[in-house]
Structure formats: C-alpha cells, structure tokens
Scaffold this active site. Structure first.
Site, PDB file in Angstrom:
ATOM      1  N   CYS A 118       0.817  -1.223   0.000  1.00 27.45           N
ATOM      2  CA  CYS A 118       0.000   0.000   0.000  1.00 27.45           C
ATOM      3  C   CYS A 118       0.845   1.264   0.000  1.00 27.45           C
ATOM      4  CB  CYS A 118      -0.925  -0.009   1.215  1.00 27.45           C
ATOM      5  SG  CYS A 118      -1.971  -1.466   1.263  1.00 27.45           S
ATOM      6  N   HIS A 263      -3.747   6.675   2.036  1.00 24.64           N
ATOM      7  CA  HIS A 263      -4.060   5.389   1.419  1.00 24.64           C
ATOM      8  C   HIS A 263      -5.422   4.957   1.947  1.00 24.64           C
ATOM      9  CE1 HIS A 263      -4.240   1.280   0.416  1.00 24.64           C
ATOM     10  NE2 HIS A 263      -4.032   0.863   1.648  1.00 24.64           N
ATOM     11  N   ASN A 293     -10.109  -1.057  -0.893  1.00 23.64           N
ATOM     12  CA  ASN A 293      -8.666  -0.825  -0.756  1.00 23.64           C
ATOM     13  C   ASN A 293      -7.981  -1.313  -2.035  1.00 23.64           C
ATOM     14  OD1 ASN A 293      -5.945  -1.003  -0.175  1.00 23.64           O
ATOM     15  ND2 ASN A 293      -6.228  -1.829   1.870  1.00 23.64           N
TER      16      ASN A 293
HETATM   17  N1  ACO Z   1     -18.066 -10.542   7.214  1.00 25.45           N
HETATM   18  C1  ACO Z   1     -18.663 -10.938   8.329  1.00 25.45           C
HETATM   19  N2  ACO Z   1     -17.985 -11.322   9.435  1.00 25.45           N
HETATM   20  C2  ACO Z   1     -16.655 -11.285   9.360  1.00 25.45           C
HETATM   21  C3  ACO Z   1     -15.956 -10.869   8.197  1.00 25.45           C
HETATM   22  C4  ACO Z   1     -16.726 -10.490   7.101  1.00 25.45           C
HETATM   23  N3  ACO Z   1     -16.161 -10.081   5.947  1.00 25.45           N
HETATM   24  N4  ACO Z   1     -14.626 -10.937   8.438  1.00 25.45           N
HETATM   25  C5  ACO Z   1     -14.483 -11.369   9.693  1.00 25.45           C
HETATM   26  N5  ACO Z   1     -15.701 -11.586  10.254  1.00 25.45           N
HETATM   27  C6  ACO Z   1     -16.026 -12.048  11.608  1.00 25.45           C
HETATM   28  C7  ACO Z   1     -14.865 -12.716  12.297  1.00 25.45           C
HETATM   29  O1  ACO Z   1     -14.816 -14.084  11.937  1.00 25.45           O
HETATM   30  C8  ACO Z   1     -15.222 -12.505  13.752  1.00 25.45           C
HETATM   31  O2  ACO Z   1     -16.189 -13.459  14.097  1.00 25.45           O
HETATM   32  P1  ACO Z   1     -16.179 -14.107  15.598  1.00 25.45           P
HETATM   33  O3  ACO Z   1     -16.394 -12.944  16.517  1.00 25.45           O
HETATM   34  O4  ACO Z   1     -17.326 -15.056  15.523  1.00 25.45           O
HETATM   35  O5  ACO Z   1     -14.841 -14.730  15.742  1.00 25.45           O
HETATM   36  C9  ACO Z   1     -15.903 -11.146  13.774  1.00 25.45           C
HETATM   37  O6  ACO Z   1     -16.306 -10.898  12.410  1.00 25.45           O
HETATM   38  C10 ACO Z   1     -15.002 -10.028  14.226  1.00 25.45           C
HETATM   39  O7  ACO Z   1     -13.767 -10.130  13.532  1.00 25.45           O
HETATM   40  P2  ACO Z   1     -12.578  -9.162  13.817  1.00 25.45           P
HETATM   41  O8  ACO Z   1     -11.411  -9.588  12.987  1.00 25.45           O
HETATM   42  O9  ACO Z   1     -12.387  -9.041  15.307  1.00 25.45           O
HETATM   43  O10 ACO Z   1     -13.175  -7.776  13.291  1.00 25.45           O
HETATM   44  P3  ACO Z   1     -12.566  -6.357  13.367  1.00 25.45           P
HETATM   45  O11 ACO Z   1     -13.486  -5.479  14.078  1.00 25.45           O
HETATM   46  O12 ACO Z   1     -11.130  -6.373  13.802  1.00 25.45           O
HETATM   47  O13 ACO Z   1     -12.599  -5.921  11.829  1.00 25.45           O
HETATM   48  C11 ACO Z   1     -11.105  -5.650   9.971  1.00 25.45           C
HETATM   49  C12 ACO Z   1     -11.841  -6.630  10.875  1.00 25.45           C
HETATM   50  C13 ACO Z   1     -12.135  -4.855   9.186  1.00 25.45           C
HETATM   51  C14 ACO Z   1     -10.248  -6.451   9.005  1.00 25.45           C
HETATM   52  C15 ACO Z   1     -10.252  -4.716  10.847  1.00 25.45           C
HETATM   53  O14 ACO Z   1      -9.428  -5.445  11.716  1.00 25.45           O
HETATM   54  C16 ACO Z   1      -9.410  -3.816  10.021  1.00 25.45           C
HETATM   55  O15 ACO Z   1      -9.905  -2.946   9.326  1.00 25.45           O
HETATM   56  N6  ACO Z   1      -8.093  -3.954  10.075  1.00 25.45           N
HETATM   57  C17 ACO Z   1      -7.218  -3.174   9.243  1.00 25.45           C
HETATM   58  C18 ACO Z   1      -6.829  -4.047   8.139  1.00 25.45           C
HETATM   59  C19 ACO Z   1      -6.570  -3.331   6.857  1.00 25.45           C
HETATM   60  O16 ACO Z   1      -6.960  -2.203   6.622  1.00 25.45           O
HETATM   61  N7  ACO Z   1      -5.910  -4.051   5.983  1.00 25.45           N
HETATM   62  C20 ACO Z   1      -5.713  -3.573   4.674  1.00 25.45           C
HETATM   63  C21 ACO Z   1      -4.360  -3.791   4.224  1.00 25.45           C
HETATM   64  S1  ACO Z   1      -3.208  -2.857   5.107  1.00 25.45           S
HETATM   65  C22 ACO Z   1      -3.553  -1.367   4.806  1.00 25.45           C
HETATM   66  O17 ACO Z   1      -3.994  -1.058   3.743  1.00 25.45           O
HETATM   67  C23 ACO Z   1      -3.333  -0.424   5.899  1.00 25.45           C
END
Ligand code: ACO
Length: 336
Positions: A118, A263, A293
């Site tokens: 990114c 980004h 993204n």
């Molecule tokens: N749809 C529905 N449920 C989902 C999904 C989905 N797409 N993905 C995960 N879940 C579930 C999980 O299995 C979990 O279920 P559980 O509670 O039964 O175990 C629940 O949702 C919560 O999952 P978490 O991973 O705790 O959710 P979180 O609130 O952390 O959100 C996310 C996840 C959106 C990925 C967040 O951590 C995030 O935005 N992180 C940043 C990652 C990012 O931006 N990466 C991009 C690349 S790097 C960059 O560009 C900076």
C-alpha cells in the site's frame, strides 16, 4: 544555499482507470458469509471494482498511464524512467514495467517494478523525485496498479480480506518544476518484524521445492493472510507519525495542510488518523466507499478524484500518506 533554488519535481499529469465490473457488498454476501452492514460498519466500503477473468494488471495500468501522459502533454519519446508500484503483476517475473515500456512505445529507458504494497505509490514518487532532482531523468512515469482480487480467497474462509480489496490503477507523470510547486519532501519507512501480520507466502523462494508446492493443496501459501487488528493498531499510529514527519521536515504545521490524501485502507483508520491529528474529516480525502482498498493504486486514484471534485487547488499543501504490508509506511508533502 537558497532553499527556493533547489530543484523540485512535480506531478504534471495524472490519470486513473478501473475495471468495469462493480461488486457490491450485497453481491459478496451471495457467495460468502458476510453482510453489507458488517462491511460498512467495519470498513466504510460499499462497493469495489474487480478485474474480469481475462484482465490482468497491465490492462489497467496502460490506460491509466495514457491518461496521465495526455494530461501532461507528454509523448512516448519524452519518458525516461518507468516505475510501477504493484503486488499483482501479470507474471511472477518480469515486472509490469517491461510491458508498459513495450505497449506505450517508449524508448529503451530504465523501467522497474517495486513491491511495497500500500505504500508503493509514495515510494515510487520518492524514487522518481530523486532521479529528477539529480538531473538523471527529466520525465518519469509512476504507476500504482493492482489486480489483487485474482489472489483473494472469495469464500467465507477468506472473507476478512476479500471484502476489503478492489482493483484499479492510477498513474502520474513527474517532471522538473521551474516554480514553487512540486514535491517538498518524501519520507519512507519499513519495519519487517511485523511482516507476517499481512503477507502472502507463495510463490516464493522460501519454499523448499516451489514446483511441488504449487501442485500440492497448500491453499494458505497462495492467498494473502492478515492479522487485521494488529494491522489496524499499527496503521493508526504510523499514519499520523509520518504525516507529522513531513510537516516537521518542512517547518509546517497541520494548519497549513489543505488536504491529506491517505491510502484508502479502511474508513475507521482514516477517521482515527484525523482524530489523532486534530483535523476535521473534510481535510482527509475519502473514496474508499466506491473502490475498497486498491493497495498501490489507491493514492493516485484518490488524487485524480480530489482534483476532479475541485478539492485540490494551485498552491495547496497536500500530504500523501500510506501504510501497508511489510510493514511499510511513507509520506510525501506536495505544494500543488
Ligand atoms: N463478514 C462478516 N464477518 C466477518 C468478516 C466479514 N467479511 N470478516 C471477519 N468476520 C467475523 C470474524 O470471523 C469474527 O467473528 P467471531 O467474533 O465469531 O470470531 C468477527 O467478524 C469479528 O472479527 P474481527 O477480525 O475481530 O473484526 P474487526 O473489528 O477487527 O474488523 C477488519 C476486521 C475490518 C479487518 C479490521 O481489523 C481492520 O480494518 N483492520 C485493518 C486491516 C486493513 O486495513 N488491511 C488492509 C491492508 S493494510 C492497509 O492497507 C493499511
């Protein structure tokens, strides 16, 4: 030395291209266990573009580059450096830059890809800036392009990543500036100890036997994996840090900034960065709701749209800021 006499480089043309195929959150929920509500609350994304089965990243990069060249009024013979920022090149090697050199009809100039996720477009701008300021090159083409949805697991198993990413390309022409406008500074960083929080193992030389690994059912090796919460925690610290670094370097304050182009990783990351910088969200350009993204392509696409919406004017101070796999992060301060 008179600071104003130091040569700068500037973006003289910029363009973007995204695939036709729009995938909404509702579409995703028909083939994986997810929902529009979950995606919008956690990421702000409503839809994204996906390449079709017969499209590759060069199919996005070439039209984006042509648009940037047309806007800069630059011809193929003028370009003397090509940098492509991508994680999703058409082939494992060589890079997409070779295809651009050929398909755009460029001279046999230096052309290479960089794989910094990114942060890659800002890294690319920084590299081009050094070549231009040193006088080694005069007209650089920097492209950020991704067809990364080809690598994503589009079942419930891969839903944490599948809902976040989209495809697209943005390209910029950089040339030496003969006035006050241009790139003021760039700052690049990497902290490899965190790389396993966001990575894809294969194809890679860490495999003892790549050919056999390819034919085995080692699904995890060939799809990107992410520890989303760790990425989130680091992103919200590194974005403000690298923005402040750009400001400090130029003796500027946050009040001097007209627009930050972050980004587009996640709306919640952008909101948290604005809060930490004590900035209104109107100072952060946001288009993640439309594209998801798009990794290396997100910043150039965002610059194009911010310009089209009249959110960047001549003389404005713009900060580009990125964070992503590696971990890498970077910023660029630009006087438009
Ligand atoms: N749809 C529905 N449920 C989902 C999904 C989905 N797409 N993905 C995960 N879940 C579930 C999980 O299995 C979990 O279920 P559980 O509670 O039964 O175990 C629940 O949702 C919560 O999952 P978490 O991973 O705790 O959710 P979180 O609130 O952390 O959100 C996310 C996840 C959106 C990925 C967040 O951590 C995030 O935005 N992180 C940043 C990652 C990012 O931006 N990466 C991009 C690349 S790097 C960059 O560009 C900076």
């Amino acid at each position: 030395m008179d600071k104003h006499k130091i040569k700068k480089s500037k973006i003289t043309g910029i363009g973007f291209h995204v695939p036709e195929h729009v995938v909404t959150n509702q579409d995703l929920s028909t083939f994986m266990d997810t929902s529009d509500e979950w995606i919008q609350i956690r990421t702000g994304i409503q839809k994204r573009r996906w390449v079709s089965r017969d499209e590759a990243v060069s199919d996005l990069a070439i039209p984006a580059a042509k648009k940037a060249m047309a806007e800069a009024n630059v011809f193929p013979k003028d370009i003397d450096l090509v940098i492509v920022a991508t994680l999703s090149s058409d082939y494992f090697f060589p890079g997409v830059s070779s295809q651009l050199q050929d398909k755009l009809g460029l001279r046999t100039v230096g052309a290479f890809d960089i794989k910094v996720a990114c942060s890659a477009f800002v890294y690319g701008i920084s590299i081009a800036d050094q070549y231009l300021r040193s006088g080694t090159c005069h007209t650089a083409l920097v492209v950020g392009a991704e067809a990364q949805t080809k690598f994503i697991n589009k079942t419930t198993k891969g839903r944490d990543m599948a809902v976040l990413f989209g495809d697209g390309a943005g390209a910029a022409i950089l040339q030496v500036s003969n006035n006050e406008s241009g790139i003021l500074s760039t700052h690049l960083h990497c902290e490899g100890k965190n790389l396993y929080n966001l990575w894809m193992e294969g194809p890679g030389s860490s495999s003892p036997d790549q050919i056999n690994a390819m034919t085995n059912e080692q699904a995890n090796t060939y799809e990107p994996l992410m520890n989303g919460q760790e990425v989130f925690k680091n992103a919200v610290v590194r974005f403000p840090e690298v923005i402040q670094e750009a400001l400090d370097h130029n003796n500027l304050s946050i009040n001097d900034v007209s627009l930050i182009i972050p980004h587009q990783a996640n709306l919640r990351i952008i909101q948290s960065v604005a809060k930490r910088l004590n900035l209104g969200l109107d100072k952060m350009y946001i288009n993640i709701q439309r594209y998801g993204n798009t990794t290396a392509a997100s910043i150039p696409i965002a610059i194009c749209e911010a310009l089209a919406e009249g959110k960047i004017c001549k003389g404005d101070l713009i900060i580009l800021a990125a964070f992503g796999a590696g971990y890498t992060w970077a910023s660029a301060a630009i006087r438009w």
